[in-house]
Enzyme design. Structure first.
Site, PDB file in Angstrom:
ATOM      1  N   GLU A 195      30.528  -0.724  22.495  1.00 55.10           N
ATOM      2  CA  GLU A 195      31.042  -1.588  23.554  1.00 55.10           C
ATOM      3  C   GLU A 195      29.967  -2.022  24.537  1.00 55.10           C
ATOM      4  O   GLU A 195      30.262  -2.534  25.613  1.00 55.10           O
ATOM      5  CB  GLU A 195      32.200  -0.883  24.264  1.00 55.10           C
ATOM      6  CG  GLU A 195      33.337  -0.584  23.298  1.00 55.10           C
ATOM      7  CD  GLU A 195      34.527   0.093  23.949  1.00 55.10           C
ATOM      8  OE1 GLU A 195      34.486   0.317  25.167  1.00 55.10           O
ATOM      9  OE2 GLU A 195      35.498   0.385  23.234  1.00 55.10           O
ATOM     10  N   LYS A 222      46.731  -3.007  24.519  1.00 53.61           N
ATOM     11  CA  LYS A 222      45.911  -3.496  23.408  1.00 53.61           C
ATOM     12  C   LYS A 222      46.826  -4.245  22.449  1.00 53.61           C
ATOM     13  O   LYS A 222      47.727  -3.651  21.854  1.00 53.61           O
ATOM     14  CB  LYS A 222      45.225  -2.334  22.691  1.00 53.61           C
ATOM     15  CG  LYS A 222      44.179  -1.607  23.532  1.00 53.61           C
ATOM     16  CD  LYS A 222      43.633  -0.400  22.781  1.00 53.61           C
ATOM     17  CE  LYS A 222      42.509   0.277  23.541  1.00 53.61           C
ATOM     18  NZ  LYS A 222      42.054   1.523  22.878  1.00 53.61           N
TER      19      LYS A 222
END
Length: 432
Positions: free
Chosen positions: A211, A341
């Protein structure tokens, strides 16, 4: 947003593309009779909750080590297209329900949540294109003007990095900024200083994690927090009032035989709760995600009792963007926020339903990326559309992360004087 004139879906297509880890994922395209179209790319997680909707992979070891998505692509063109083509793109719930019905399973394992989500998001984008308005405006209407405070993942550990840090993410949140543009600058400046500090101390053995955060060789989770405080101060900011800290512990990843294994030892749930409380008392931590195992409900009650009035406690693996899991958390008084999500639940409609349920019960929502991302920026628009006030989309490098930040900059510019940075109206993390 609905229109009296239908936007008929004429054609649906899909293809196999690559995500930010070099693994296959699905891209779906929805074209309307008018010629308007939408394209959506589906992310994928590394640390996944066991209750997530099913991500369909091929399982062929001769292609992408079994991770191909040609089955999902075929499901879009052969199974989803026949039930969705001809429907009105403005009726998102009808489109999503048609796919859910065609799948016929509780976790979308027949068609694949990745196949369904691609079409769901592409439909919304096509509908927005039909009206010639941005996606955030299409989904959120005139009230879509709140820019989220970012959770910037600058130190990676756990499943997101190859190092000896147990907790998965250490994040900074520019809660004291006046605008999103200023918040982004603050974060980028701290990230740059952090890199210098880590290099000076020879704590970096490689590049960055999935990330975009640094993956340093640290001796403990606490050392990560100490270095973050140092970087914030060296960058010229005040820890807490200007830039706060947040953590994704991802505790399910190191829960074994009823114990939590971290910092080189094995600890009981209560010891782990006490450890987190100690960290909150010592550092300006305003948000903790997945502080306990996804099925350790009793311990979650204890954590919420201990920290729930002073710290945002976010359920990710615990809730998996699922209204049933969220409702159980609400009923038990567990946590006080949910990570959103899209691919955990598999459709836009169900995602919006989950956010609405959370809001009705005073739970905060955090719109989130996955560790395997693409250049798709839908979650930036979704964060503004839903006014949730928080977004988690990685560090200040890697273009698949920065793309979301840059999209938010453009949205803030488009909104002009109407733009509001979430913490200015109390929509940041819930904490005391």
């Amino acid at each position: 947003m609905l229109s009296k004139v239908p936007a008929t879906i004429e054609e649906i297509a899909a293809r196999e593309i690559l995500d930010s880890r070099g693994r296959p994922t699905i891209e779906a395209e929805v074209r309307l009779e008018s010629g308007a179209h939408g394209i959506a790319q589906v992310p994928s997680g590394a640390s996944t909750g066991s209750f997530e909707a099913h991500e369909l992979r091929d399982g062929d070891p001769k292609r992408y080590d079994g991770k191909g998505v040609e089955k999902a692509v075929r499901n879009v063109t052969e199974k989803i297209a026949p039930v969705v083509e001809g429907l009105d793109a403005f009726d998102q719930m009808a489109v999503d329900q048609a796919m859910i019905d065609r799948d016929g399973t509780d976790n979308k394992k027949e068609l694949g949540a990745n196949a369904i989500l691609g079409v769901s998001l592409a439909t919304a984008k096509a509908a927005a294109a039909e009206l010639a308005i941005p996606l955030y405006r299409y989904l959120g209407g005139p009230l879509a003007n709140v820019l989220p405070v970012p959770m910037m993942n600058v130190i990676n550990g756990g499943a997101h990095a190859d190092n000896n840090v147990d907790f998965q993410e250490f994040m900074i949140m520019p809660v004291g900024a006046e605008t999103f543009k200023e918040a982004l600058r603050w974060g980028a400046e701290v990230f740059a200083v952090l890199g210098k500090v880590l290099k000076e101390r020879k704590l970096l053995s490689g590049g960055v994690g999935d990330e975009g955060g640094y993956a340093p060789n640290l001796t403990s989770n606490q050392q990560a927090l100490d270095i973050l405080i140092e970087a914030i101060e060296q960058a010229g900011y005040k820890p807490g009032s200007q830039i706060a800290l947040a953590m994704d512990i991802a505790a399910s990843e190191f829960f074994k035989n009823g114990q939590y294994e971290y910092d080189g030892g094995s600890h009981s749930p209560q010891e782990f709760i006490d450890y987190q409380a100690k960290l909150v008392s010592q550092y300006p931590i305003v948000s903790i995600e997945d502080g306990l195992h996804e099925d350790d409900w009793e311990s979650w009650k204890g954590l919420t009792t201990s920290l729930g009035t002073k710290t945002q406690l976010v359920g990710d693996d615990l809730m998996v963007t699922n209204p049933v899991r969220l409702q159980k958390s609400i009923d038990l008084g567990v946590a006080n926020a949910i990570l959103i999500k899209l691919n955990q639940i598999g459709t836009l409609s169900e995602t919006l339903e989950t956010i609405s349920l959370a809001t009705r019960h005073s739970y905060r929502s955090v719109i989130s990326h996955r560790s395997g991302e693409t250049e798709d920026t839908t979650i930036a628009d979704l964060a503004v559309a839903t006014r949730v006030g928080q977004i988690k989309t990685g560090s200040l490098c890697r273009s698949e992360r920065v793309a979301k930040y840059n999209r938010l900059l453009r949205i803030e510019d488009e909104l002009g004087d109407r733009a509001v940075y979430a913490p200015k109206i109390g929509l940041g993390p819930k904490h005391s």
